[in-house]
Design a protein around this motif. Structure first.
Motif, PDB file in Angstrom:
ATOM      1  N   LEU A   1      40.331   0.441 -21.884  1.00  0.00           N
ATOM      2  CA  LEU A   1      39.596   1.647 -21.879  1.00  0.00           C
ATOM      3  C   LEU A   1      38.498   1.094 -23.013  1.00  0.00           C
ATOM      4  CD1 LEU A   1      42.150   4.348 -22.011  1.00  0.00           C
ATOM      5  CD2 LEU A   1      40.691   3.787 -20.326  1.00  0.00           C
ATOM      6  N   VAL A   2      38.853   0.299 -23.967  1.00  0.00           N
ATOM      7  CA  VAL A   2      37.797  -0.035 -25.074  1.00  0.00           C
ATOM      8  C   VAL A   2      36.687  -0.926 -24.292  1.00  0.00           C
ATOM      9  CG1 VAL A   2      37.211  -1.459 -26.854  1.00  0.00           C
ATOM     10  CG2 VAL A   2      39.287   0.084 -26.694  1.00  0.00           C
ATOM     11  N   ALA A   3      36.973  -1.791 -23.516  1.00  0.00           N
ATOM     12  CA  ALA A   3      36.153  -2.546 -22.697  1.00  0.00           C
ATOM     13  C   ALA A   3      35.291  -1.717 -21.668  1.00  0.00           C
ATOM     14  CB  ALA A   3      36.585  -3.728 -21.997  1.00  0.00           C
ATOM     15  N   ALA A   4      36.145  -0.876 -20.798  1.00  0.00           N
ATOM     16  CA  ALA A   4      35.707  -0.019 -19.810  1.00  0.00           C
ATOM     17  C   ALA A   4      34.654   1.049 -20.215  1.00  0.00           C
ATOM     18  CB  ALA A   4      36.412   0.626 -19.080  1.00  0.00           C
ATOM     19  N   VAL A   5      34.764   1.625 -21.549  1.00  0.00           N
ATOM     20  CA  VAL A   5      33.915   2.491 -22.279  1.00  0.00           C
ATOM     21  C   VAL A   5      32.452   1.718 -22.509  1.00  0.00           C
ATOM     22  CG1 VAL A   5      33.354   4.009 -24.354  1.00  0.00           C
ATOM     23  CG2 VAL A   5      35.542   4.180 -22.905  1.00  0.00           C
ATOM     24  N   TRP A   6      32.752   0.487 -22.998  1.00  0.00           N
ATOM     25  CA  TRP A   6      31.488  -0.329 -23.289  1.00  0.00           C
ATOM     26  C   TRP A   6      30.650  -0.456 -21.933  1.00  0.00           C
ATOM     27  CZ3 TRP A   6      29.376   0.032 -27.793  1.00  0.00           C
ATOM     28  CH2 TRP A   6      28.214  -0.385 -28.107  1.00  0.00           C
ATOM     29  N   VAL A   7      31.493  -0.729 -21.006  1.00  0.00           N
ATOM     30  CA  VAL A   7      30.683  -0.946 -19.498  1.00  0.00           C
ATOM     31  C   VAL A   7      29.722   0.405 -19.372  1.00  0.00           C
ATOM     32  CG1 VAL A   7      30.996  -1.125 -17.016  1.00  0.00           C
ATOM     33  CG2 VAL A   7      32.483  -2.514 -18.569  1.00  0.00           C
ATOM     34  N   LEU A   8      30.599   1.518 -19.643  1.00  0.00           N
ATOM     35  CA  LEU A   8      29.834   2.822 -19.384  1.00  0.00           C
ATOM     36  C   LEU A   8      28.592   2.884 -20.080  1.00  0.00           C
ATOM     37  CD1 LEU A   8      29.454   5.743 -18.321  1.00  0.00           C
ATOM     38  CD2 LEU A   8      31.111   6.531 -19.966  1.00  0.00           C
ATOM     39  N   ALA A   9      28.755   2.409 -21.512  1.00  0.00           N
ATOM     40  CA  ALA A   9      27.685   2.473 -22.835  1.00  0.00           C
ATOM     41  C   ALA A   9      26.358   1.401 -22.138  1.00  0.00           C
ATOM     42  CB  ALA A   9      28.260   2.057 -24.058  1.00  0.00           C
ATOM     43  N   VAL A  10      26.584   0.472 -21.439  1.00  0.00           N
ATOM     44  CA  VAL A  10      25.769  -0.309 -20.761  1.00  0.00           C
ATOM     45  C   VAL A  10      24.976   0.374 -19.871  1.00  0.00           C
ATOM     46  CG1 VAL A  10      25.283  -2.672 -20.004  1.00  0.00           C
ATOM     47  CG2 VAL A  10      26.714  -2.440 -21.905  1.00  0.00           C
ATOM     48  N   VAL A  11      26.013   0.725 -18.592  1.00  0.00           N
ATOM     49  CA  VAL A  11      25.398   1.227 -17.644  1.00  0.00           C
ATOM     50  C   VAL A  11      24.391   2.386 -18.086  1.00  0.00           C
ATOM     51  CG1 VAL A  11      25.998   2.517 -15.550  1.00  0.00           C
ATOM     52  CG2 VAL A  11      27.053   0.325 -16.170  1.00  0.00           C
ATOM     53  N   ALA A  12      24.659   3.249 -19.009  1.00  0.00           N
ATOM     54  CA  ALA A  12      23.930   4.490 -19.389  1.00  0.00           C
ATOM     55  C   ALA A  12      22.546   4.005 -19.959  1.00  0.00           C
ATOM     56  CB  ALA A  12      24.701   5.257 -20.218  1.00  0.00           C
ATOM     57  N   ARG A  13      22.324   2.818 -20.206  1.00  0.00           N
ATOM     58  CA  ARG A  13      20.872   2.682 -20.742  1.00  0.00           C
ATOM     59  C   ARG A  13      19.953   2.638 -19.788  1.00  0.00           C
ATOM     60  NH1 ARG A  13      23.451  -2.644 -23.966  1.00  0.00           N
ATOM     61  NH2 ARG A  13      24.670  -1.447 -25.456  1.00  0.00           N
ATOM     62  N   PRO A  14      18.634   2.861 -20.356  1.00  0.00           N
ATOM     63  CA  PRO A  14      18.038   3.191 -21.719  1.00  0.00           C
ATOM     64  C   PRO A  14      18.747   4.413 -22.016  1.00  0.00           C
ATOM     65  CG  PRO A  14      16.335   3.400 -20.036  1.00  0.00           C
ATOM     66  CD  PRO A  14      17.716   3.039 -19.242  1.00  0.00           C
ATOM     67  N   TYR A  15      18.972   4.669 -23.356  1.00  0.00           N
ATOM     68  CA  TYR A  15      19.665   5.935 -23.925  1.00  0.00           C
ATOM     69  C   TYR A  15      18.484   6.979 -24.018  1.00  0.00           C
ATOM     70  CZ  TYR A  15      23.569   2.787 -25.140  1.00  0.00           C
ATOM     71  OH  TYR A  15      24.779   2.056 -25.067  1.00  0.00           O
ATOM     72  N   GLN A  16      19.075   8.260 -23.887  1.00  0.00           N
ATOM     73  CA  GLN A  16      18.764   9.267 -24.193  1.00  0.00           C
ATOM     74  C   GLN A  16      19.735  10.244 -24.949  1.00  0.00           C
ATOM     75  OE1 GLN A  16      17.383  10.013 -20.082  1.00  0.00           O
ATOM     76  NE2 GLN A  16      15.655  11.111 -20.939  1.00  0.00           N
ATOM     77  N   TRP A  17      19.552  11.292 -25.620  1.00  0.00           N
ATOM     78  CA  TRP A  17      20.366  11.822 -26.469  1.00  0.00           C
ATOM     79  C   TRP A  17      21.746  12.214 -25.729  1.00  0.00           C
ATOM     80  CZ3 TRP A  17      22.506  16.461 -25.676  1.00  0.00           C
ATOM     81  CH2 TRP A  17      21.865  17.456 -24.610  1.00  0.00           C
ATOM     82  N   TRP A  18      21.360  12.802 -24.377  1.00  0.00           N
ATOM     83  CA  TRP A  18      22.491  13.155 -23.677  1.00  0.00           C
ATOM     84  C   TRP A  18      23.459  11.985 -23.108  1.00  0.00           C
ATOM     85  CZ3 TRP A  18      23.206  11.766 -18.753  1.00  0.00           C
ATOM     86  CH2 TRP A  18      22.204  11.401 -18.117  1.00  0.00           C
ATOM     87  N   ARG A  19      22.839  10.867 -22.912  1.00  0.00           N
ATOM     88  CA  ARG A  19      23.313   9.585 -22.504  1.00  0.00           C
ATOM     89  C   ARG A  19      24.472   9.299 -23.782  1.00  0.00           C
ATOM     90  NH1 ARG A  19      19.063   6.365 -18.994  1.00  0.00           N
ATOM     91  NH2 ARG A  19      18.963   7.989 -17.004  1.00  0.00           N
ATOM     92  N   VAL A  20      23.977   9.217 -24.495  1.00  0.00           N
ATOM     93  CA  VAL A  20      24.642   8.610 -26.016  1.00  0.00           C
ATOM     94  C   VAL A  20      25.715   9.688 -25.937  1.00  0.00           C
ATOM     95  CG1 VAL A  20      24.818   8.358 -28.361  1.00  0.00           C
ATOM     96  CG2 VAL A  20      22.621   7.521 -27.107  1.00  0.00           C
ATOM     97  N   ALA A  21      25.762  10.900 -25.927  1.00  0.00           N
ATOM     98  CA  ALA A  21      26.634  12.107 -26.001  1.00  0.00           C
ATOM     99  C   ALA A  21      27.613  11.908 -25.136  1.00  0.00           C
ATOM    100  CB  ALA A  21      26.026  13.545 -26.168  1.00  0.00           C
ATOM    101  N   LEU A  22      27.197  11.606 -23.695  1.00  0.00           N
ATOM    102  CA  LEU A  22      28.220  11.322 -22.648  1.00  0.00           C
ATOM    103  C   LEU A  22      29.175  10.280 -23.009  1.00  0.00           C
ATOM    104  CD1 LEU A  22      29.290  11.926 -19.755  1.00  0.00           C
ATOM    105  CD2 LEU A  22      27.413  10.121 -18.933  1.00  0.00           C
ATOM    106  N   VAL A  23      28.697   8.954 -23.427  1.00  0.00           N
ATOM    107  CA  VAL A  23      29.373   7.988 -23.781  1.00  0.00           C
ATOM    108  C   VAL A  23      30.454   8.324 -24.801  1.00  0.00           C
ATOM    109  CG1 VAL A  23      29.707   5.633 -24.431  1.00  0.00           C
ATOM    110  CG2 VAL A  23      27.637   6.437 -22.886  1.00  0.00           C
ATOM    111  N   ALA A  24      29.932   8.731 -26.131  1.00  0.00           N
ATOM    112  CA  ALA A  24      30.606   9.406 -26.972  1.00  0.00           C
ATOM    113  C   ALA A  24      31.874  10.313 -26.610  1.00  0.00           C
ATOM    114  CB  ALA A  24      29.738   9.733 -28.243  1.00  0.00           C
ATOM    115  N   THR A  25      31.484  11.163 -25.982  1.00  0.00           N
ATOM    116  CA  THR A  25      32.405  12.139 -25.742  1.00  0.00           C
ATOM    117  C   THR A  25      33.591  11.700 -24.858  1.00  0.00           C
ATOM    118  OG1 THR A  25      30.859  13.903 -25.615  1.00  0.00           O
ATOM    119  CG2 THR A  25      32.788  14.319 -24.267  1.00  0.00           C
TER     120      THR A  25
END
Length: 791
Positions: free
Chosen positions: A706-730
């Motif tokens: 999960l730690v690694a997979a959530v970071w995959v999500l964090a990379v895929v969501a780039r370039p960031y906007q506020w809602w994408r950061v919120a999505l990854v954090a949530t």
């Protein structure tokens, strides 16, 4: 003149089934949509695995069965909504032939035409059923949609016409001889109107990815089934079955095709709300990849309607005589174009003018005319065509046209207009100045395309100076070229297109040649138009865009119809295409990463089991039960992919979809799978482990994943906007909540109580995340793209 059928005769033919009542779209019915979304291969695989899990008595591990319901319901709802949107818009956008009956002549849907109906024809009309000409007045038909031959064919009474062809000049009528399935139109409409996802780089790319996944699934799946069911006998059959299903479920990319279909369907719905009819789904994607837009001037950059702003006499006739001639010419045109309609609105028909010969307007000749016996022979058309371009009259017309106005010349000629040598010698009489209003949103649209690095080429049949003046008002600066000076050699033509932006006096065949020349240089070309002279280019362009108020023929060949006639709608179509392409690339990265790490983990465990069996030691159990892979998919793939597939995305579409996805998903999947296996090996206690220790080892592996997979999500969501950061954090916080809540730990078979094991798992997961981050930067360098963290 044939008066047509009586209402009783029409009713009789309808009762006999001799009507043209064929299905106008190859769209699936609601029942077909339901069946297609419920009875899928993926649902079948998940359904069998669900029954196997339920046989063990572990209901919580069957939670992944909700995927079957979600896949079916989401797919059905979106496709049915898209179907309803398309069907409503198609009713508005379809051609309505002018049918003559004894009860009156009126426009009817093509499906209401019956055998022996008399159908009237005019320029731009598409022939909707097969028939025989009964009336013809300078009638010319283009059969290029059927034969590929662009030369017009003169039609006379008694000749056969095929549905799918269209009228380019003159007027007439024909009697329907083949209707319904027997008419060629039925096959043509079925093929041209098909609602499909095929012939798309995006769709083809996903199919290739699924083929690759299938090749991986077979060996990994068979190895897992063998090792977990037949080598781990010490654990009991229930545990072996659950671990087997836990390995097989995440290998299936259950949402990839679904998310693709949903993204396309939502695009259709959104564009439908803007009165944009997408006849073929790949058109959304195709326009997003366009880098050159060829725009017709009249009806696209300017309003379709015109008004007469001035008439300048050139001598030789009294002003009132000029008014009479213009009124007579307008009245004699049975199917007037926009210019003649404006003249008709300004001048009434004079008494006593009886036409003895007519010559309809043609895009190729650029003039029309009428002979009136004692009143003489009169022509009206392009000044630089009717007289020497170097003459004073043509020069005066050019000076007026330089202001962005349309100028027609009225002239008298020395031969009848139907004479083979017509118009003969033309004497200029007057210049008719027509004012066209530039669309208020055209400039913003041009600027949008410029900002998106999409070239706009203005091609028009009007005078080049006039077209250039309109283009200049819209911010398209540069010298305008008269298309009569364009080279015929494709390579030289392509060179001319590179150096010029605006072209006037373009013939229909030249519009098609321009499209071909641009395509020969690797450009993806969109053509916009509304007239019969645009049909050839619309048909051959990568994407044809027609105006809703345009000719039936132009609407028939276009993939996209702007029902509100607004050129400014195109940026929204481009935006939807970019949203679909960019978002599906993100979603594909998530799903393929999951498949790669699932297959890799299954192979690692399977190979270890085979080695253990050969060494006569206790084999390794697969780390996860079905409930573990289910909750892992919730916040690393399922919910994020749904949000990302529908989110706004204006990034420029990139080619080579499969390469881009594989270069991202393969390294990420390998890193996640390797890190998870290492974490599991370090936490595993062997055959003598207690149930608590086994749960702790499984929990450790899941934490690392999960730690690694959530970071995959964090990379895929780039370039960031506020809602994408919120999505990854949530999503990350959701897993923290699950692992720290006693109720969730019990329900989901989790045990993070061993702090040493849990801490090691988190550390390995963070190392995996760091490796994923490094591969993202390396990939950007390899692909030659600039990595962007923030928008």
């Amino acid at each position: 003149m044939n008066a047509g059928l009586t209402d009783a005769a029409v009713a009789e033919r309808v009762a006999q089934g001799k009507s043209n009542a064929v299905r106008q779209r190859a769209a699936r019915s609601v029942a077909d949509i339901v069946r297609a979304n419920v009875f899928t291969r993926i649902n079948a695989i998940l359904g069998v695995l669900l029954l196997i899990v339920l046989a063990t008595g572990s209901l919580i591990n069957g939670l992944f069965g909700l995927l079957i319901v979600a896949n079916s319901v989401i797919g059905m709802v979106q496709e049915i909504r898209a179907k309803q949107t398309l069907d409503k818009l198609n009713i508005v956008g379809q051609a309505k032939p002018l049918v003559r009956r004894q009860s009156g002549t009126r426009s009817l849907p093509a499906t209401e035409v019956v055998l022996d109906d008399i159908i009237e024809l005019g320029p731009g009309d598409q022939i909707v059923v097969d028939g025989v000409i009964v009336e013809a007045e300078n009638l010319e038909v283009d059969e290029s949609l059927l034969t590929g031959e662009a030369d017009p064919i003169g039609m006379h009474a008694g000749q056969k016409v095929m549905s799918g062809s269209f009228v380019i000049a003159g007027a007439g009528a024909y009697r329907a001889t083949e209707v319904g399935p027997q008419a060629y139109a039925a096959k043509l409409t079925e093929e041209a109107s098909k609602f499909t996802l095929v012939k798309s780089e995006l769709r083809n790319g996903i199919n290739r990815i699924l083929q690759i996944v299938t090749y991986l699934l077979w060996p990994a799946g068979l190895l897992t089934i063998y090792t977990q069911l037949f080598t781990t006998t010490h654990t009991g059959w229930r545990q072996a079955v659950l671990r087997t299903v836990g390995a097989l479920v995440p290998m299936v990319p259950e949402g990839l095709v679904l998310m693709t279909s949903v993204a396309f369907a939502v695009g259709v719905i959104r564009l439908g709300q803007r009165r944009c009819l997408v006849k073929e789904l790949p058109a959304i994607e195709g326009l997003a990849r366009v880098d050159v837009v060829c725009a017709d001037k009249t009806g696209t950059l300017t309003e379709s309607g015109m008004r007469v702003s001035d008439v300048e006499e050139l001598g030789g006739q009294r002003p009132e005589a000029v008014v009479d001639v213009l009124g007579a010419l307008a009245a004699a045109d049975a199917r007037p174009n926009a210019s003649m309609r404006a003249i008709a609105e300004a001048y009434g028909q004079p008494p006593g003018w009886i036409a003895t010969a007519t010559a309809p307007f043609k895009s190729a000749t650029k003039w029309s005319g009428v002979s009136y016996g004692d009143h003489g022979n009169w022509v009206i058309g392009a000044p630089d065509v009717l007289v020497d371009p170097a003459s004073e009259a043509a020069a005066q017309a050019e000076r007026i046209g330089a202001q962005g106005l349309r100028v027609l010349m009225l002239g008298s000629c020395d031969v009848a207009v139907d004479h083979p040598s017509a118009p003969g010698r033309v004497t200029p009489v007057a210049l008719v100045v027509l004012e066209q209003k530039v669309r208020p949103d055209a400039r913003d649209t041009i600027e949008y395309f410029a900002a998106q690095q999409v070239s706009v080429k203005v091609i028009s049949g009007d005078n080049a100076v006039s077209v250039g003046a309109v283009a200049d008002k819209l911010g398209l600066h540069g010298e305008a070229m008269d298309a009569r000076r364009l080279p015929t050699d494709p390579a030289a033509l392509a060179d001319a297109l590179d150096t010029h932006t605006t072209f006037g006096r373009v013939r229909p065949d030249q519009k098609r040649a321009i499209v071909h020349a641009l395509q020969s240089r690797g450009h993806t070309v969109a053509m916009t138009g509304d007239g019969v002279n645009d049909v050839l280019a619309l048909k051959d362009a990568d994407i044809g865009v027609a105006m809703g108020a345009g000719s039936p023929a132009s609407r028939a060949v276009a993939q996209i119809i702007l029902l509100d006639n607004r050129f400014a709608t195109l940026p929204y179509v481009v935006g939807e295409g970019r949203r679909v392409i960019g978002n599906i690339e993100r979603v594909a990265n998530l799903f393929l990463t999951k498949t790669v790490y699932s297959v890799l983990l299954a192979l690692f465990v399977g190979i270890e089991c085979l080695m253990s069996k050969a060494l006569h030691v206790d084999p390794l159990l697969y780390p996860f039960q079905p409930i573990h892979v289910t909750i892992a998919a919730w916040f690393t793939i399922g919910i994020p992919s749904f949000i990302l597939s529908l989110a706004p995305n204006s990034e420029r579409a990139h080619p080579r979809f499969v390469r881009r996805v594989l270069t991202s998903a393969l390294p990420s999947g390998i890193i996640v799978g390797t890190a998870t296996f290492v974490s599991y090996l370090l936490a595993y206690h062997g055959r003598h482990a207690t149930f608590q220790q086994q749960d702790q080892a499984s929990t450790a592996a899941l934490i690392t994943l999960l730690v690694a997979a959530v970071w995959v999500l964090a990379v895929v969501a780039r370039p960031y906007q506020w809602w994408r950061v919120a999505l990854v954090a949530t999503c990350g916080l959701a897993y923290v909540a699950i692992f720290s809540t006693p109720w969730a730990q019990k329900k989901f078979l989790l045990d993070p109580s061993n702090l040493r094991v849990t801490g090691t798992a988190v550390a390995i997961g963070l190392l995996g995340a760091a490796a994923i981050e490094a591969t993202w930067w390396i990939r950007a360098r390899v692909l030659g793209v600039r990595p962007r963290l923030w928008r």
